[in-house]
Scaffold this active site. Structure first.
Site, PDB file in Angstrom:
ATOM      1  N   GLU A 479      37.483  14.848  -4.985  1.00 46.01           N
ATOM      2  CA  GLU A 479      37.667  15.275  -3.608  1.00 46.01           C
ATOM      3  C   GLU A 479      39.164  15.159  -3.274  1.00 46.01           C
ATOM      4  O   GLU A 479      39.895  16.095  -3.491  1.00 46.01           O
ATOM      5  CB  GLU A 479      36.785  14.431  -2.679  1.00 46.01           C
ATOM      6  CG  GLU A 479      36.729  15.004  -1.287  1.00 46.01           C
ATOM      7  CD  GLU A 479      35.370  14.864  -0.617  1.00 46.01           C
ATOM      8  OE1 GLU A 479      34.418  14.365  -1.220  1.00 46.01           O
ATOM      9  OE2 GLU A 479      35.272  15.279   0.547  1.00 46.01           O
ATOM     10  N   GLU A 758      34.392   3.691   2.745  1.00 50.96           N
ATOM     11  CA  GLU A 758      33.955   4.897   3.442  1.00 50.96           C
ATOM     12  C   GLU A 758      32.710   4.640   4.284  1.00 50.96           C
ATOM     13  O   GLU A 758      32.584   5.135   5.393  1.00 50.96           O
ATOM     14  CB  GLU A 758      33.653   5.986   2.398  1.00 50.96           C
ATOM     15  CG  GLU A 758      33.107   7.274   2.975  1.00 50.96           C
ATOM     16  CD  GLU A 758      32.885   8.317   1.900  1.00 50.96           C
ATOM     17  OE1 GLU A 758      32.650   7.931   0.733  1.00 50.96           O
ATOM     18  OE2 GLU A 758      32.956   9.522   2.216  1.00 50.96           O
TER      19      GLU A 758
HETATM   20  C1  BGC Z   1      35.043  13.159   3.096  1.00 48.59           C
HETATM   21  C2  BGC Z   1      35.311  12.687   4.474  1.00 48.59           C
HETATM   22  C3  BGC Z   1      35.313  13.897   5.346  1.00 48.59           C
HETATM   23  C4  BGC Z   1      33.901  14.386   5.323  1.00 48.59           C
HETATM   24  C5  BGC Z   1      33.593  15.491   6.238  1.00 48.59           C
HETATM   25  C6  BGC Z   1      33.671  13.680   3.083  1.00 48.59           C
HETATM   26  O1  BGC Z   1      33.265  14.101   1.827  1.00 48.59           O
HETATM   27  O2  BGC Z   1      35.262  12.175   2.154  1.00 48.59           O
HETATM   28  O3  BGC Z   1      36.165  11.702   4.640  1.00 48.59           O
HETATM   29  O4  BGC Z   1      35.870  13.777   6.572  1.00 48.59           O
HETATM   30  O5  BGC Z   1      33.503  14.687   4.011  1.00 48.59           O
HETATM   31  O6  BGC Z   1      32.415  16.032   5.938  1.00 48.59           O
END
Ligand code: BGC
Length: 905
Positions: A479, A758
């Site tokens: 990501e 997260e």
């Molecule tokens: C990310 C986030 C992001 C989110 C939004 C995730 O996969 O890691 O931090 O803001 O997706 O959907």
């Protein structure tokens, strides 16, 4: 009085450096402590426009004020042009309205006049402009190469009669580039040229390479990796996002001792081939086979039979532009512990970082060394790699000879604390190399609560680890994207922890570039996500204009303005900001409020949302969307008032008020029933005045009932503590902050976190690791895991810690800490805190403690700032400053403040 400028300093005020006019009446107790440019520290080859100067002043004279300042500018010929003095106290964001021409070198000096007289001139600051792409002779060149295949090397030999007097290398790439002159790496910058919206903007580095060149034969070599440009990227792992050919742009500009100039530029005369690096990808890591090294490539006379002639990659050179913000560099090195576990060695750096491991091994030719990375260990002691999704995060080396070797990957970085090594070679040592955009640290914080201090450190590391060229969500899985929601949530905290102004201004340009014609702002900047990449609950999702994400367009510029004090960010972004709110307005149509969208992220990762459906927060996403609409409209109004059109400002305010009223009417209940709902209603002023106190009480009651349990996601978290403490409920804010049970900030600390998670419960109370599942998640549905241990969004509470625990807050109307609100709020459970902030004016600091029945604080205010005291008082409090009754405001110097019978939460 003013000097007879220039009278004894050469014709018309010009003179050489030593001739800067002395002051007739001088203030020797006051001096300029630092003159700096708005571009990254020490950068050469800066943009031709947009330079701003700032200086800090130190004075032993407590009453000294800057009454006026004077700049002297020297344009290369050594003569100073002393400019007319300018009245006023301003010392940050001073522009030189004259743009630069390519390569122009200017020196600046400044002095200020206080009531006593002029200071001495500052130490001069040299600014050297770069070269815009369309003025370069170089062309982007490459050789045919495969995505994720061997890394091309490009090479040119040249002869010099004499060693040059000076030499500059302009370096960039479509892809990533490393370069060497005569075998020495030209720069300590990494991942050059960094990531920008490449379709419109690619940065060029300028390097002083004078010392690397010699009389006789010289060799320039460049390696070009796929990087963000061509490698597999984004959770859909698309390749060739920006183009299918990678290449280098290099221009060496030489000035010989007699002043003759020569340019050696990348063109078709270069030759290319391959070497030891068989593959290098940001997500997957590097494969290096030393036996395939292009031995002698850095030596003159290298045998390049078998290599091919480079060809030009046709591209619009106008998109190449000088870098304005610091590049990525190594920011820390940490020795790793090494422990044998069955067939492998387990390495631990003790800190979650972005970067790689430097291994020193002793082995035999043909030995293969494989190193994998992970943020946490499974309860079994194995690396937890599920969270990486499809990122291999593995470096593989094959040794070419017997003996000791230093192994490091290229064109990659991993998010890790642990690594394991498999192979026959003996590991002599392992060092974790941490990289980040090399931004200057701006602040420190410590308190009587060790867990809170550790959390502060975790947030700083998460910023370091995620500010790698762009502000990313996370540094480990497939990501690492510039998610706008995470960025807006964290912006105010980011601004305090590191000197981020130039970094944000670069990223905001990309945000604007990637805005749609209709003003929509993408969820990631640079925007590489296409609609089909993103699935939520199995349905393709629109990435444009999502509430709380797209609002980075308005929130980040105002946060930068508030922290750094220059209106330039607003001037640059005003059009983008207007277009975003214009977009919202069109979406609302005649209905005042925004209609329901097929998809919103909403209060993403609310701890009460279903684990696999983080968008299903408790609070209605329609309400959230309209609250952010109101907020963005108000922010544009502020920007209009500051740098745009005052009439438009009133219209935006009126728009915000009407949307707020309609939102309240329709969703007011949401506001009362959830933490995020209440926080939005209070902080974004959705609730009518007469309902605020009741709402704040309801929020406080909610927090008290749940024993400080946090129940907000990405959007509510940055606001909820302010919503409490700004409305008389400091105790409840502390109850949340100092809570240790999940979900809470300190729970992670107790679980050994060294960066911010997260998910609130990334490691569950029973010690097991969260499954991270997502319903046909936005990873494209295959592996689906969403579990990072290094996401800064929840770390946004550190902004509250600086403003409310330490008690140092910039004033929104007098930004850049020109006015500081000193508002510490002690608590029984937290009786001491200290913080420093390196403001543009100089160091601001506070150190307070509860001492018996008094609050004792030592406050240092920088020159040019005024501090307004907003102390925790009870009815029986008295306040003294240095033993005297407190004045209305404090100026530079160190002050001892005593508050008797303080209010303690
Ligand atoms: C990310 C986030 C992001 C989110 C939004 C995730 O996969 O890691 O931090 O803001 O997706 O959907």
């Amino acid at each position: 009085m003013e000097d007879p400028v220039g009278e004894d300093a050469g014709a018309k005020g010009h003179g050489n450096m030593t001739d800067l006019p002395p002051a007739a009446e001088s203030d020797e107790a006051t001096r300029i402590a630092g003159l700096r440019s708005s571009f990254g520290r020490g950068l050469l080859g800066t943009p031709l426009t947009g330079l701003r100067l700032s200086w800090a002043v130190r004075s032993e004279n407590a009453d000294a004020r800057q009454l006026e300042y004077q700049l002297a500018v020297s344009s290369g010929n050594g003569e100073w042009d002393v400019q007319p003095a300018i009245a006023g106290e301003v010392s940050t964001g001073i522009r030189d309205a004259r743009g630069f021409s390519a390569r122009e070198v200017r020196r600046y000096a400044v002095r200020v006049r206080t009531q006593v007289g002029w200071t001495a001139w500052s130490t001069p600051l040299t600014v050297e402009a770069g070269v815009p792409g369309d003025e370069l002779d170089a062309r982007v060149i490459g050789i045919p190469s495969e995505v994720a295949g061997p890394v091309p090397l490009l090479r040119r030999e040249f002869r010099l009669e004499t060693a040059p007097r000076s030499a500059r290398l302009r370096l960039s790439a479509l892809g990533l580039v490393d370069a060497w002159i005569n075998g020495v790496r030209v720069s300590d910058a990494l991942l050059t040229p960094g990531w920008t919206s490449y379709q419109k903007r690619v940065l060029v580095d300028t390097l002083d390479v004078t010392d690397l060149l010699r009389a006789g034969d010289n060799v320039l070599v460049a390696a070009v990796g796929d990087g963000w440009y061509r490698g597999p990227f984004g959770f859909a792992r698309r390749t060739a996002i920006y183009g299918d050919r990678i290449g280098v742009l290099a221009q060496l500009e030489l000035t010989s001792p007699d002043g003759a100039t020569e340019i050696i530029a990348s063109d078709e005369s270069w030759r290319g081939g391959f070497g030891a690096v068989r593959s290098a990808g940001i997500y997957d890591g590097t494969i290096i086979d030393q036996s395939l090294d292009a031995v002698g490539v850095h030596e003159p006379g290298f045998d390049d039979t078998g290599w091919t002639q480079a060809s030009i990659i046709e591209t619009d050179l106008a998109r190449f532009e000088p870098r304005a913000s610091e590049p990525v560099r190594v920011i820390a090195e940490r020795e790793m512990s090494i422990e044998r576990r069955n067939d492998r060695l387990l390495l631990d750096s003790g800190q979650n970082v972005s970067g790689w491991v430097r291994l020193v091994v002793r082995g035999a030719a043909g030995d293969v060394v494989t190193i994998r990375h992970a943020e946490v260990l499974e309860p079994s002691g194995e690396l937890h790699t599920a969270a990486l999704r499809k990122a291999k995060a593995t470096d593989v080396y094959t040794l070419a000879s017997d003996g000791e070797h230093v192994l490091e990957p290229v064109f990659t970085f991993h998010g890790f604390r642990y690594a394991d090594v498999v192979g026959d070679a003996e590991v002599v040592s392992a060092t974790a190399i941490a990289i980040s955009s090399d931004l200057e640290p701006r602040s420190t914080f410590r308190s009587s609560d060790a867990a809170l201090d550790q959390f502060h450190s975790n947030v700083l590391w998460s910023q370091r680890d995620n500010f790698v060229s762009v502000p990313t969500d996370c540094p480990q899985r497939d990501e690492r994207l510039g998610w706008t929601g995470d960025a807006q949530a964290f912006a105010a905290t980011a601004n305090t922890l590191l000197d981020t102004e130039a970094f944000w201004m670069s990223w905001l340009r990309d945000l604007e570039i990637d805005q749609t014609d209709e003003g929509g702002v993408p969820s990631v900047v640079p925007d590489i996500i296409r609609r089909q990449d993103m699935l939520m609950g199995g349905t393709p999702t629109d990435n444009m204009g999502r509430a709380g994400w797209a609002d980075a367009a308005t929130i980040v510029p105002l946060a930068v303005y508030e922290s750094y004090g220059s209106t330039e960010v607003l001037e640059r972004q005003l059009d983008s900001m207007r277009r975003w709110v214009g977009h919202l307005r069109r979406r609302a149509g005649h209905g005042i409020v925004l209609p329901t969208e097929p998809f919103q992220y909403g209060d993403w990762l609310d701890p009460d949302a279903p684990a696999a459906r983080p968008w299903e927060a408790k609070v209605s996403s329609d309400y959230v969307a309209n609250a952010f609409y109101v907020h963005s409209a108000r922010l544009v109004a502020r920007a209009e008032r500051l740098v745009g059109d005052a009439q438009a400002a009133s219209q935006y305010d009126a728009l915000a008020d009407s949307v707020a009223a309609a939102t309240w009417e329709r969703w007011g209940e949401e506001a009362v029933s959830t933490q995020t709902g209440a926080a939005l209603a209070l902080e974004f002023r959705i609730a009518p005045e007469e309902r605020r106190a009741g709402l704040a009480d309801a929020l406080a009651a909610n927090v008290a009932r749940s024993d400080g349990r946090i129940s907000t996601g990405f959007l509510g978290t940055p606001l909820v503590l302010f919503a409490l403490s700004n409305n008389g409920h400091v105790a409840e804010a502390y109850r949340m902050v100092l809570r240790h049970e999940a979900p809470s900030w300190l729970y992670q600390v107790d679980r050994g976190a060294t960066t911010v998670w997260e998910r609130w419960d990334a490691i569950l109370p029973d010690g097991s690791i969260h499954g991270g599942d997502m319903d046909a998640g936005n990873s494209g549905g295959e592996s689906g895991g969403m579990l990072s241990f290094n996401h800064y969004a929840y770390g946004a509470m550190i902004d509250w810690v600086y403003r409310t625990v330490a008690g140092l807050a910039p004033d929104a109307e007098s930004p850049g800490y020109r006015t500081v609100h000193v508002a510490p709020r002690p608590a029984r459970a937290l009786d001491r805190a200290a913080a420093t902030i390196a403001t543009g004016l100089g160091e601001l600091s506070i150190d307070w403690r509860l001492d018996g029945d008094a609050l004792e604080a030592t406050l240092t205010v920088p020159f040019g700032a005024r501090a307004l005291l907003d102390l925790p008082l009870t009815e029986s409090s008295t306040v003294t400053v240095n033993g005297d009754p407190a004045p209305a405001e404090l100026h530079h110097g160190t002050h001892r403040i005593t508050v008797t019978a303080p209010a303690v939460a």
